[in-house]
Design a protein around this motif. Sequence first.
Motif, PDB file in Angstrom:
ATOM      1  N   TYR A   1       0.832  -1.205   0.000  1.00 59.81           N
ATOM      2  CA  TYR A   1       0.000   0.000   0.000  1.00 59.81           C
ATOM      3  C   TYR A   1       0.867   1.254   0.000  1.00 59.81           C
ATOM      4  O   TYR A   1       1.949   1.288   0.585  1.00 59.81           O
ATOM      5  CB  TYR A   1      -0.913   0.024   1.228  1.00 59.81           C
ATOM      6  CG  TYR A   1      -1.901  -1.118   1.279  1.00 59.81           C
ATOM      7  CD1 TYR A   1      -3.078  -1.078   0.548  1.00 59.81           C
ATOM      8  CD2 TYR A   1      -1.651  -2.245   2.070  1.00 59.81           C
ATOM      9  CE1 TYR A   1      -3.992  -2.126   0.600  1.00 59.81           C
ATOM     10  CE2 TYR A   1      -2.555  -3.296   2.135  1.00 59.81           C
ATOM     11  CZ  TYR A   1      -3.724  -3.226   1.385  1.00 59.81           C
ATOM     12  OH  TYR A   1      -4.608  -4.269   1.450  1.00 59.81           O
TER      13      TYR A   1
ATOM     14  N   VAL B   1      -2.195   7.697   1.108  1.00 66.40           N
ATOM     15  CA  VAL B   1      -3.414   8.104   0.403  1.00 66.40           C
ATOM     16  C   VAL B   1      -3.194   9.290  -0.532  1.00 66.40           C
ATOM     17  O   VAL B   1      -3.973   9.503  -1.466  1.00 66.40           O
ATOM     18  CB  VAL B   1      -4.544   8.440   1.394  1.00 66.40           C
ATOM     19  CG1 VAL B   1      -4.965   7.202   2.163  1.00 66.40           C
ATOM     20  CG2 VAL B   1      -4.134   9.555   2.353  1.00 66.40           C
TER      21      VAL B   1
ATOM     22  N   ILE C   1      -3.890   2.732  -2.775  1.00 61.93           N
ATOM     23  CA  ILE C   1      -3.781   3.743  -1.714  1.00 61.93           C
ATOM     24  C   ILE C   1      -4.823   3.520  -0.608  1.00 61.93           C
ATOM     25  O   ILE C   1      -5.094   4.443   0.174  1.00 61.93           O
ATOM     26  CB  ILE C   1      -3.889   5.173  -2.292  1.00 61.93           C
ATOM     27  CG1 ILE C   1      -5.181   5.365  -3.101  1.00 61.93           C
ATOM     28  CG2 ILE C   1      -2.704   5.484  -3.199  1.00 61.93           C
ATOM     29  CD1 ILE C   1      -6.296   6.033  -2.377  1.00 61.93           C
ATOM     30  N   THR C   2      -5.370   2.321  -0.521  1.00 62.76           N
ATOM     31  CA  THR C   2      -6.350   2.030   0.523  1.00 62.76           C
ATOM     32  C   THR C   2      -5.733   2.257   1.911  1.00 62.76           C
ATOM     33  O   THR C   2      -4.717   1.637   2.247  1.00 62.76           O
ATOM     34  CB  THR C   2      -6.846   0.574   0.431  1.00 62.76           C
ATOM     35  OG1 THR C   2      -7.360   0.342  -0.881  1.00 62.76           O
ATOM     36  CG2 THR C   2      -7.929   0.306   1.468  1.00 62.76           C
ATOM     37  N   PRO C   3      -6.308   3.127   2.736  1.00 62.86           N
ATOM     38  CA  PRO C   3      -5.737   3.387   4.065  1.00 62.86           C
ATOM     39  C   PRO C   3      -6.054   2.252   5.042  1.00 62.86           C
ATOM     40  O   PRO C   3      -6.943   1.420   4.787  1.00 62.86           O
ATOM     41  CB  PRO C   3      -6.432   4.682   4.482  1.00 62.86           C
ATOM     42  CG  PRO C   3      -7.762   4.628   3.792  1.00 62.86           C
ATOM     43  CD  PRO C   3      -7.495   3.953   2.474  1.00 62.86           C
TER      44      PRO C   3
ATOM     45  N   ARG D   1      -4.288   4.952  -9.657  1.00 58.89           N
ATOM     46  CA  ARG D   1      -4.416   4.543  -8.258  1.00 58.89           C
ATOM     47  C   ARG D   1      -5.552   3.523  -8.141  1.00 58.89           C
ATOM     48  O   ARG D   1      -6.579   3.635  -8.809  1.00 58.89           O
ATOM     49  CB  ARG D   1      -4.707   5.742  -7.361  1.00 58.89           C
ATOM     50  CG  ARG D   1      -3.737   6.888  -7.603  1.00 58.89           C
ATOM     51  CD  ARG D   1      -3.737   7.915  -6.512  1.00 58.89           C
ATOM     52  NE  ARG D   1      -5.052   8.384  -6.120  1.00 58.89           N
ATOM     53  CZ  ARG D   1      -5.258   9.137  -5.039  1.00 58.89           C
ATOM     54  NH1 ARG D   1      -4.235   9.476  -4.267  1.00 58.89           N
ATOM     55  NH2 ARG D   1      -6.468   9.546  -4.729  1.00 58.89           N
TER      56      ARG D   1
ATOM     57  N   ARG E   1      -9.539   1.820  -2.445  1.00 60.36           N
ATOM     58  CA  ARG E   1     -10.505   2.896  -2.167  1.00 60.36           C
ATOM     59  C   ARG E   1     -10.076   3.698  -0.955  1.00 60.36           C
ATOM     60  O   ARG E   1      -9.546   3.161   0.027  1.00 60.36           O
ATOM     61  CB  ARG E   1     -11.915   2.346  -1.957  1.00 60.36           C
ATOM     62  CG  ARG E   1     -12.091   1.448  -0.736  1.00 60.36           C
ATOM     63  CD  ARG E   1     -13.568   1.331  -0.343  1.00 60.36           C
ATOM     64  NE  ARG E   1     -13.787   0.254   0.616  1.00 60.36           N
ATOM     65  CZ  ARG E   1     -14.841   0.185   1.434  1.00 60.36           C
ATOM     66  NH1 ARG E   1     -15.755   1.126   1.419  1.00 60.36           N
ATOM     67  NH2 ARG E   1     -14.983  -0.831   2.274  1.00 60.36           N
ATOM     68  N   ASN E   2     -10.326   4.997  -1.010  1.00 53.20           N
ATOM     69  CA  ASN E   2     -10.124   5.906   0.113  1.00 53.20           C
ATOM     70  C   ASN E   2     -11.420   6.662   0.359  1.00 53.20           C
ATOM     71  O   ASN E   2     -11.422   7.832   0.709  1.00 53.20           O
ATOM     72  CB  ASN E   2      -8.972   6.875  -0.168  1.00 53.20           C
ATOM     73  CG  ASN E   2      -8.633   7.725   1.045  1.00 53.20           C
ATOM     74  OD1 ASN E   2      -8.892   7.314   2.180  1.00 53.20           O
ATOM     75  ND2 ASN E   2      -8.079   8.893   0.823  1.00 53.20           N
TER      76      ASN E   2
ATOM     77  N   ARG F   1      -9.391  12.008  -3.380  1.00 51.50           N
ATOM     78  CA  ARG F   1      -9.425  10.628  -2.883  1.00 51.50           C
ATOM     79  C   ARG F   1      -9.732   9.601  -3.967  1.00 51.50           C
ATOM     80  O   ARG F   1      -9.697   8.396  -3.710  1.00 51.50           O
ATOM     81  CB  ARG F   1     -10.475  10.512  -1.764  1.00 51.50           C
ATOM     82  CG  ARG F   1     -10.145  11.327  -0.528  1.00 51.50           C
ATOM     83  CD  ARG F   1     -11.359  11.499   0.355  1.00 51.50           C
ATOM     84  NE  ARG F   1     -12.367  12.365  -0.271  1.00 51.50           N
ATOM     85  CZ  ARG F   1     -13.483  12.770   0.318  1.00 51.50           C
ATOM     86  NH1 ARG F   1     -13.757  12.358   1.546  1.00 51.50           N
ATOM     87  NH2 ARG F   1     -14.333  13.556  -0.319  1.00 51.50           N
TER      88      ARG F   1
ATOM     89  N   THR G   1      -9.947   6.920  -6.976  1.00 53.60           N
ATOM     90  CA  THR G   1      -9.105   5.858  -7.540  1.00 53.60           C
ATOM     91  C   THR G   1      -9.829   5.281  -8.760  1.00 53.60           C
ATOM     92  O   THR G   1     -10.907   5.739  -9.136  1.00 53.60           O
ATOM     93  CB  THR G   1      -8.872   4.725  -6.519  1.00 53.60           C
ATOM     94  OG1 THR G   1     -10.113   4.035  -6.298  1.00 53.60           O
ATOM     95  CG2 THR G   1      -8.329   5.255  -5.207  1.00 53.60           C
TER      96      THR G   1
END
Length: 251
Positions: free
Chosen positions: A6, A9, A35-37, A94, A97-98, A179, A181
């Motif tokens: 990862y 974000v 970029i999933t937090p 990207r 999900r964010n 945010r 993607t």
Amino acid sequence: MTTTTYAPVDHPGTPVPAERRSWEIPWPGYAPVDITPPELRPAGLPASVADGWAQPYATPQDVPNWAERLRSALVPYALDADGWPLNPTGRTGRSGRNLGSWGENAAADPIVVAGTGDARRVLLIRRRDVQQWAVPGGMVDPGETAPAALVRELYEETGVDLTAVAPVILDQRYVDDWRATDHAWVATTAALYRLGDVVPATAGDDAADARWWPLRDLDQLARDLAPVGELYEAHRPLLGAALTACRVAGE
């Protein structure tokens, strides 16, 4: 067993040339950055679901109602062969999900304008996440209508209650949200509320500040905001639509 790597974000993602942005163009070596937090990965997801802002699906394959989501989308989109939703603007570089939901995340953005001509003012908030000035607004809750979300978000973020004021729906469009993607993005219902004069506003919820700003033209607004946090660029088209509506109405 494959381990997912990862990125932060705010990672810009894999560069995507303009000629390869469309999903219609084959790109066998495409490798977007995930970029999933932590709060949306399997281990952290239950807590985010309990907090009420995230849906409980670790992957798009877990989502049970894609047919319904596709029918109700503000901006049409498709699923790929594996059942993953595809950003309607094309590849972003990207993945993951964010945002609270896979696919389209419906938002509501109330644009409140008071006065006319050189005395025209617009109500903006300074967002806590990016510290920039934006239209007050946010996500539509499950089972909530866009009109209800407009009123609720405005009240939560500014303390202004416009339940009795009928808005003009300006647009339903994709938002160039930071945010976004390939598989999760924002589309909004933008509405214009017209007032004769400014009313008191107080920052709340996700807002660090709430103020009325002169709105003669967008370049002027951006200049005014530059020293104190700048204009949130994703909302420039929404503000432009509101300004055009005011001018067409002779206000």
